[in-house]
Write an enzyme that holds these catalytic residues in place. Structure first.
Site, PDB file in Angstrom:
ATOM      1  N   ALA A   1     -13.246   1.406   6.415  1.00  0.00           N
ATOM      2  CA  ALA A   1     -13.710   0.712   5.206  1.00  0.00           C
ATOM      3  C   ALA A   1     -12.792  -0.458   4.845  1.00  0.00           C
ATOM      4  O   ALA A   1     -13.140  -1.264   3.974  1.00  0.00           O
ATOM      5  CB  ALA A   1     -13.804   1.695   4.040  1.00  0.00           C
ATOM      6  N   ASP A   2     -11.644  -0.584   5.529  1.00  0.00           N
ATOM      7  CA  ASP A   2     -10.808  -1.778   5.325  1.00  0.00           C
ATOM      8  C   ASP A   2     -11.614  -3.037   5.654  1.00  0.00           C
ATOM      9  O   ASP A   2     -11.428  -4.088   5.020  1.00  0.00           O
ATOM     10  CB  ASP A   2      -9.575  -1.754   6.244  1.00  0.00           C
ATOM     11  CG  ASP A   2      -8.572  -0.670   5.882  1.00  0.00           C
ATOM     12  OD1 ASP A   2      -8.765   0.019   4.869  1.00  0.00           O
ATOM     13  OD2 ASP A   2      -7.591  -0.515   6.647  1.00  0.00           O
TER      14      ASP A   2
ATOM     15  N   LYS B   1      -5.395  10.804   0.599  1.00  0.00           N
ATOM     16  CA  LYS B   1      -5.529   9.475   1.193  1.00  0.00           C
ATOM     17  C   LYS B   1      -6.788   8.848   0.607  1.00  0.00           C
ATOM     18  O   LYS B   1      -7.875   9.417   0.719  1.00  0.00           O
ATOM     19  CB  LYS B   1      -5.656   9.589   2.716  1.00  0.00           C
ATOM     20  CG  LYS B   1      -5.968   8.265   3.412  1.00  0.00           C
ATOM     21  CD  LYS B   1      -6.216   8.469   4.906  1.00  0.00           C
ATOM     22  CE  LYS B   1      -6.880   7.238   5.511  1.00  0.00           C
ATOM     23  NZ  LYS B   1      -7.366   7.463   6.869  1.00  0.00           N
TER      24      LYS B   1
ATOM     25  N   GLU C   1       0.834  -1.214   0.000  1.00  0.00           N
ATOM     26  CA  GLU C   1       0.000   0.000   0.000  1.00  0.00           C
ATOM     27  C   GLU C   1       0.862   1.254   0.000  1.00  0.00           C
ATOM     28  O   GLU C   1       2.059   1.208   0.315  1.00  0.00           O
ATOM     29  CB  GLU C   1      -0.931   0.020   1.209  1.00  0.00           C
ATOM     30  CG  GLU C   1      -0.208   0.087   2.545  1.00  0.00           C
ATOM     31  CD  GLU C   1      -1.069   0.689   3.658  1.00  0.00           C
ATOM     32  OE1 GLU C   1      -1.483   1.854   3.512  1.00  0.00           O
ATOM     33  OE2 GLU C   1      -1.304  -0.006   4.662  1.00  0.00           O
TER      34      GLU C   1
ATOM     35  N   LYS D   1      -3.540  -1.902  15.391  1.00  0.00           N
ATOM     36  CA  LYS D   1      -3.017  -1.107  16.508  1.00  0.00           C
ATOM     37  C   LYS D   1      -4.061  -0.983  17.599  1.00  0.00           C
ATOM     38  O   LYS D   1      -5.256  -0.930  17.327  1.00  0.00           O
ATOM     39  CB  LYS D   1      -2.650   0.293  16.019  1.00  0.00           C
ATOM     40  CG  LYS D   1      -1.340   0.347  15.275  1.00  0.00           C
ATOM     41  CD  LYS D   1      -0.698   1.729  15.391  1.00  0.00           C
ATOM     42  CE  LYS D   1       0.681   1.706  14.763  1.00  0.00           C
ATOM     43  NZ  LYS D   1       0.670   2.120  13.361  1.00  0.00           N
TER      44      LYS D   1
ATOM     45  N   ASP E   1     -17.274   5.219  13.721  1.00  0.00           N
ATOM     46  CA  ASP E   1     -16.010   5.182  12.984  1.00  0.00           C
ATOM     47  C   ASP E   1     -15.506   3.743  12.866  1.00  0.00           C
ATOM     48  O   ASP E   1     -14.900   3.202  13.790  1.00  0.00           O
ATOM     49  CB  ASP E   1     -14.972   6.071  13.669  1.00  0.00           C
ATOM     50  CG  ASP E   1     -13.732   6.270  12.802  1.00  0.00           C
ATOM     51  OD1 ASP E   1     -13.628   5.606  11.750  1.00  0.00           O
ATOM     52  OD2 ASP E   1     -12.874   7.092  13.175  1.00  0.00           O
TER      53      ASP E   1
ATOM     54  N   VAL F   1      -5.466   0.224   2.944  1.00  0.00           N
ATOM     55  CA  VAL F   1      -5.652  -1.224   2.785  1.00  0.00           C
ATOM     56  C   VAL F   1      -6.857  -1.498   1.877  1.00  0.00           C
ATOM     57  O   VAL F   1      -6.780  -2.309   0.944  1.00  0.00           O
ATOM     58  CB  VAL F   1      -5.826  -1.901   4.161  1.00  0.00           C
ATOM     59  CG1 VAL F   1      -6.309  -3.341   4.011  1.00  0.00           C
ATOM     60  CG2 VAL F   1      -4.517  -1.851   4.944  1.00  0.00           C
TER      61      VAL F   1
HETATM   62  N1  PSU Z   1      -2.799   1.378  10.716  1.00  0.00           N
HETATM   63  C1  PSU Z   1      -1.467   1.434  10.876  1.00  0.00           C
HETATM   64  N2  PSU Z   1      -0.725   2.063   9.927  1.00  0.00           N
HETATM   65  C2  PSU Z   1      -1.289   2.634   8.814  1.00  0.00           C
HETATM   66  C3  PSU Z   1      -2.715   2.545   8.662  1.00  0.00           C
HETATM   67  C4  PSU Z   1      -3.422   1.914   9.632  1.00  0.00           C
HETATM   68  O1  PSU Z   1      -0.949   0.930  11.858  1.00  0.00           O
HETATM   69  O2  PSU Z   1      -0.577   3.213   7.982  1.00  0.00           O
HETATM   70  C5  PSU Z   1      -3.347   3.121   7.432  1.00  0.00           C
HETATM   71  C6  PSU Z   1      -3.609   2.002   6.397  1.00  0.00           C
HETATM   72  O3  PSU Z   1      -3.460   2.541   5.104  1.00  0.00           O
HETATM   73  C7  PSU Z   1      -5.070   1.675   6.670  1.00  0.00           C
HETATM   74  C8  PSU Z   1      -5.622   3.042   6.942  1.00  0.00           C
HETATM   75  O4  PSU Z   1      -5.718   1.058   5.568  1.00  0.00           O
HETATM   76  O5  PSU Z   1      -4.634   3.658   7.753  1.00  0.00           O
HETATM   77  C9  PSU Z   1      -6.966   3.014   7.628  1.00  0.00           C
HETATM   78  O6  PSU Z   1      -7.527   4.290   7.625  1.00  0.00           O
HETATM   79  P1  PSU Z   1      -9.047   4.484   8.062  1.00  0.00           P
HETATM   80  O7  PSU Z   1      -9.074   4.126   9.520  1.00  0.00           O
HETATM   81  O8  PSU Z   1      -9.314   5.940   7.806  1.00  0.00           O
HETATM   82  O9  PSU Z   1      -9.861   3.587   7.211  1.00  0.00           O
HETATM   83 MN    MN Z   2     -12.498   6.135   9.985  1.00  0.00          MN
END
Ligand code: PSU
Ligand code: MN
Length: 299
Positions: A139-140, A84, A23, A157, A136, A104
């Site tokens: 979408a992964d 992003k 990614e 995490k 929240d 992701v």
């Molecule tokens: N978690 C991590 N490192 C990252 C991300 C998540 O430990 O870099 C990034 C990845 O690209 C993941 C995205 O797909 O954040 C998720 O963002 P959101 O929660 O906005 O969907």
């Molecule tokens: Mn989010």
């Protein structure tokens, strides 16, 4: 073709040789320069050394790309003008000719269009703490439910609600297996306190993945690899840093797609960069493991 393939990626796919997707959000929005660029190159080298072809994914000046070239990687590492992109944002970036780093979810989407089955990253997005009020949820998770790509990561995490994330994946029909252990890792530490199914090695993972492709109704799969023991952090200090990061996000009123990058940066600051070495080491390890699995698919 709806996605632009790098020549070596196209050749590998045509010949049925292993390819591993990477990614670009972790490059543009996850790690600071120059660590991000070094990391991007190091992950590609790990994959090559293991006998597979790396394909870093992103939307490059409006072109969905599987296998970004060196110039694009460098721009994504430097520029503050890179969007992003989750799955829903790809069309916007294409229509406006923008650079966009894929999360992701968006990386899975483009990898699947290209025919790439295996993808290595650090941590997946998930259900955020407090999601009951904020809604929240990354979408992964919805992407994992509908797109057949194996995502190799170090779990999620602890900025997230890990048990809720595991429950979501169970409901969504997404298998979660851990590599050589039953313990689901929490990214910096080997131990989240939750157990999943174990695959003993790359061969066993490849076999489980190939069977899931037949019976899994098009869903993805998560392979969680514990961080290397030499750089894994104790969960106590990490939890304290995460609590401070969450409080800062709350106080700043951060919302939407800004939440995860804000928390990642705040945790890095709160651990005084100590977490960076762990982050980089586990990303490289995940690239190696993903390549080993990709090399055994079809054996
Ligand atoms: N978690 C991590 N490192 C990252 C991300 C998540 O430990 O870099 C990034 C990845 O690209 C993941 C995205 O797909 O954040 C998720 O963002 P959101 O929660 O906005 O969907
Ligand atoms: Mn989010």
């Amino acid at each position: 073709m709806t996605v632009q393939l790098a020549p070596d990626v196209a050749a590998a796919l045509a010949a049925g040789r292993p390819v591993v997707a990477l990614e670009s959000t972790v490059i543009s929005h996850g790690l600071p320069y120059p660590h991000n660029l070094e990391l991007a190159r190091a992950m590609e080298q790990e994959i090559r050394a293991a006998g597979a072809v790396p394909a870093t994914v992103g939307v490059v000046a409006g072109v969905p790309t599987v296998g970004m070239d060196a110039a694009a990687l460098e721009r994504f590492a430097h520029s503050s003008d890179v969007l992003k992109l989750s799955r829903r944002d790809i069309g916007f970036a294409v229509a406006h000719g923008r650079d966009g780093a894929t999360t992701v979810a968006a990386t899975m989407a483009l990898a699947a269009l290209a025919g790439v089955q295996v993808f290595a990253t650090g941590g997946i997005g998930g259900v955020h703490r407090g999601a009951r009020d904020t809604w929240d949820i990354s979408a992964d998770l919805t992407e994992l439910a509908r797109t057949p790509v194996l995502v190799v990561c170090a779990g999620a995490k602890a900025i997230l609600d890990i048990p809720a994330t595991l429950e979501y994946l169970e409901t969504a029909g997404v298998p979660v297996v851990a590599f050589g252990t039953r313990r689901f890792p929490a990214f910096y530490s080997a131990e989240s306190g939750f157990e999943v199914a174990m695959v003993a090695d790359a061969q066993a993972c490849a076999a489980a993945w190939s069977a899931h492709r037949v019976y899994g109704a098009g869903a993805g799969m998560v392979l969680a690899v514990p961080p290397p023991a030499a750089v894994a952090l104790d969960s106590g200090p990490v939890d304290a840093a995460i609590a401070r990061a969450l409080a800062r996000a709350d106080a700043a009123g951060v919302r939407g797609q800004a939440v995860t990058p804000f928390l990642l940066a705040a945790v890095a600051e709160e651990t005084h960069g100590e977490s960076m070495q762990t982050n980089i080491a586990l990303l490289r390890q995940n690239a190696r493991v993903a390549a080993a699995v990709a090399c055994r698919i079809g054996d």
